[in-house]
Design an enzyme around this catalytic site. Structure first.
Site, PDB file in Angstrom:
ATOM      1  N   ARG A   6      12.024  -9.774   1.167  1.00  0.00           N
ATOM      2  CA  ARG A   6      11.508 -10.201   2.478  1.00  0.00           C
ATOM      3  C   ARG A   6      10.898  -9.020   3.235  1.00  0.00           C
ATOM      4  O   ARG A   6       9.881  -9.160   3.901  1.00  0.00           O
ATOM      5  CB  ARG A   6      12.628 -10.853   3.303  1.00  0.00           C
ATOM      6  N   ARG A  48       2.861 -14.526  10.494  1.00  0.00           N
ATOM      7  CA  ARG A  48       3.389 -13.589   9.507  1.00  0.00           C
ATOM      8  C   ARG A  48       2.302 -13.045   8.596  1.00  0.00           C
ATOM      9  O   ARG A  48       2.586 -12.260   7.704  1.00  0.00           O
ATOM     10  CB  ARG A  48       4.444 -14.286   8.658  1.00  0.00           C
ATOM     11  N   ARG A  50      23.488 -16.772   5.052  1.00  0.00           N
ATOM     12  CA  ARG A  50      22.216 -17.449   4.822  1.00  0.00           C
ATOM     13  C   ARG A  50      21.782 -17.213   3.383  1.00  0.00           C
ATOM     14  O   ARG A  50      21.964 -16.127   2.842  1.00  0.00           O
ATOM     15  CB  ARG A  50      21.169 -16.850   5.769  1.00  0.00           C
ATOM     16  N   ARG A  93      25.025 -10.104   7.918  1.00  0.00           N
ATOM     17  CA  ARG A  93      24.931 -11.220   8.879  1.00  0.00           C
ATOM     18  C   ARG A  93      25.678 -12.452   8.349  1.00  0.00           C
ATOM     19  O   ARG A  93      25.602 -12.778   7.177  1.00  0.00           O
ATOM     20  CB  ARG A  93      23.457 -11.563   9.080  1.00  0.00           C
ATOM     21  N   LYS A 137      14.784 -10.680  16.528  1.00  0.00           N
ATOM     22  CA  LYS A 137      13.870 -11.613  17.205  1.00  0.00           C
ATOM     23  C   LYS A 137      14.598 -12.874  17.667  1.00  0.00           C
ATOM     24  O   LYS A 137      14.383 -13.351  18.780  1.00  0.00           O
ATOM     25  CB  LYS A 137      12.710 -12.025  16.274  1.00  0.00           C
TER      26      LYS A 137
HETATM   27  P1  AMP Z   1      13.128 -16.148   9.323  1.00  0.00           P
HETATM   28  O1  AMP Z   1      14.261 -17.002   9.769  1.00  0.00           O
HETATM   29  O2  AMP Z   1      12.089 -15.948  10.399  1.00  0.00           O
HETATM   30  O3  AMP Z   1      13.570 -14.845   8.723  1.00  0.00           O
HETATM   31  O4  AMP Z   1      12.367 -16.962   8.164  1.00  0.00           O
HETATM   32  C1  AMP Z   1      13.028 -17.302   6.964  1.00  0.00           C
HETATM   33  C2  AMP Z   1      12.021 -17.695   5.886  1.00  0.00           C
HETATM   34  O5  AMP Z   1      11.244 -18.814   6.333  1.00  0.00           O
HETATM   35  C3  AMP Z   1      10.998 -16.626   5.544  1.00  0.00           C
HETATM   36  O6  AMP Z   1      11.478 -15.696   4.603  1.00  0.00           O
HETATM   37  C4  AMP Z   1       9.867 -17.486   4.971  1.00  0.00           C
HETATM   38  O7  AMP Z   1      10.167 -17.931   3.668  1.00  0.00           O
HETATM   39  C5  AMP Z   1       9.899 -18.692   5.872  1.00  0.00           C
HETATM   40  N1  AMP Z   1       9.019 -18.516   7.055  1.00  0.00           N
HETATM   41  C6  AMP Z   1       9.391 -18.414   8.358  1.00  0.00           C
HETATM   42  N2  AMP Z   1       8.331 -18.253   9.161  1.00  0.00           N
HETATM   43  C7  AMP Z   1       7.243 -18.269   8.347  1.00  0.00           C
HETATM   44  C8  AMP Z   1       5.851 -18.123   8.556  1.00  0.00           C
HETATM   45  N3  AMP Z   1       5.326 -17.936   9.787  1.00  0.00           N
HETATM   46  N4  AMP Z   1       5.021 -18.187   7.473  1.00  0.00           N
HETATM   47  C9  AMP Z   1       5.522 -18.397   6.250  1.00  0.00           C
HETATM   48  N5  AMP Z   1       6.816 -18.491   5.970  1.00  0.00           N
HETATM   49  C10 AMP Z   1       7.684 -18.437   6.999  1.00  0.00           C
END
Ligand code: AMP
Length: 211
Positions: free
Chosen positions: A166, A92, A155, A126, A16
């Site tokens: 996740r 989400r 990360r 990654r 994404k």
């Molecule tokens: P991402 O970079 O999109 O994989 O997001 C990393 C982390 O940020 C996720 O595992 C969640 O802990 C938090 N996060 C990101 N977007 C959301 C969301 N829309 N709702 C809740 N937590 C989020």
């Protein structure tokens, strides 16, 4: 042309972020990403909200979702300021999807499809260049320069245990969101298993056809 309002859905590791960056450039829209916004505010004090943990980072490092109240506010503000956007990492769960319905209409809803083992492989391999923000992969896309390679970091939530959590959270909370858009008849599926360039060709054509 009026700038499109695009939602991009997909599991963690589906690509994404990579595709959104290209969309933002090609269609001249804002890249609104909750993951990056939260990473920039990992230590923010949210203890007055009466939640389980006092900072977003404590949820993120466990692979859990940050509570809706925090995330909804970030998205609401960002979308109000954007003239056309690609929204990445939100909604989400179904509650967030309902919030989003109240915030804006969407022109395109993309869904990047990638199988589970490929997701694990992509995420655990990654690596990030902290100086440029560029993303590499130990196998698929290693840096050419040793100086870059030596400064790469992983990360915090890309270790295998957190990655599995996740993906579990994704299946439980976010797959119903995908179904919701499917039932509305607006979901545009894109095969996300190819190279970034191959996926981009499909993403671009899908947006052009739909917006
Ligand atoms: P991402 O970079 O999109 O994989 O997001 C990393 C982390 O940020 C996720 O595992 C969640 O802990 C938090 N996060 C990101 N977007 C959301 C969301 N829309 N709702 C809740 N937590 C989020």
């Amino acid at each position: 042309m009026v700038r499109p309002r695009i939602l991009i859905l997909g599991a963690p590791g589906a690509g994404k972020g990579t595709q959104s960056a290209r969309i933002a450039e090609a269609f001249d829209v804002e890249h609104v990403t909750t993951g990056d916004a939260l990473r920039a505010n990992k230590e923010m004090d949210i203890s007055d909200l009466g939640l389980e943990y006092g900072t977003p980072g404590e949820y993120m490092d466990r692979g859990e979702l940050v509570p809706d109240a925090v995330v909804n506010a970030i998205v609401d503000r960002a979308l109000a300021e954007a003239d056309g956007f690609v929204l990445d990492g939100y909604p989400r769960n179904e509650e967030q999807a309902e919030e989003l319905d109240d915030m804006t209409d969407l022109d395109v809803v993309l869904y990047l499809e990638v199988g589970e083992e490929e997701l694990v492989h992509r995420l655990t391999g990654r690596r990030l260049d902290p100086e440029t923000g560029d993303i590499y992969h130990v196998e698929y896309n290693p840096p050419e320069e040793p100086a870059v390679e030596s400064r790469l970091i992983q990360r915090d939530d890309d270790d295998e245990e957190t990655v599995r959590e996740r993906l579990r959270v994704y299946r439980e909370n976010t797959e119903p969101v995908v179904e919701r858009y499917e039932q509305q008849g607006v979901l545009e599926r894109v095969d996300g298993e190819g190279s970034p360039e191959e996926v981009w060709e499909d993403v671009k054509a899908t947006i052009e056809a739909a917006s």
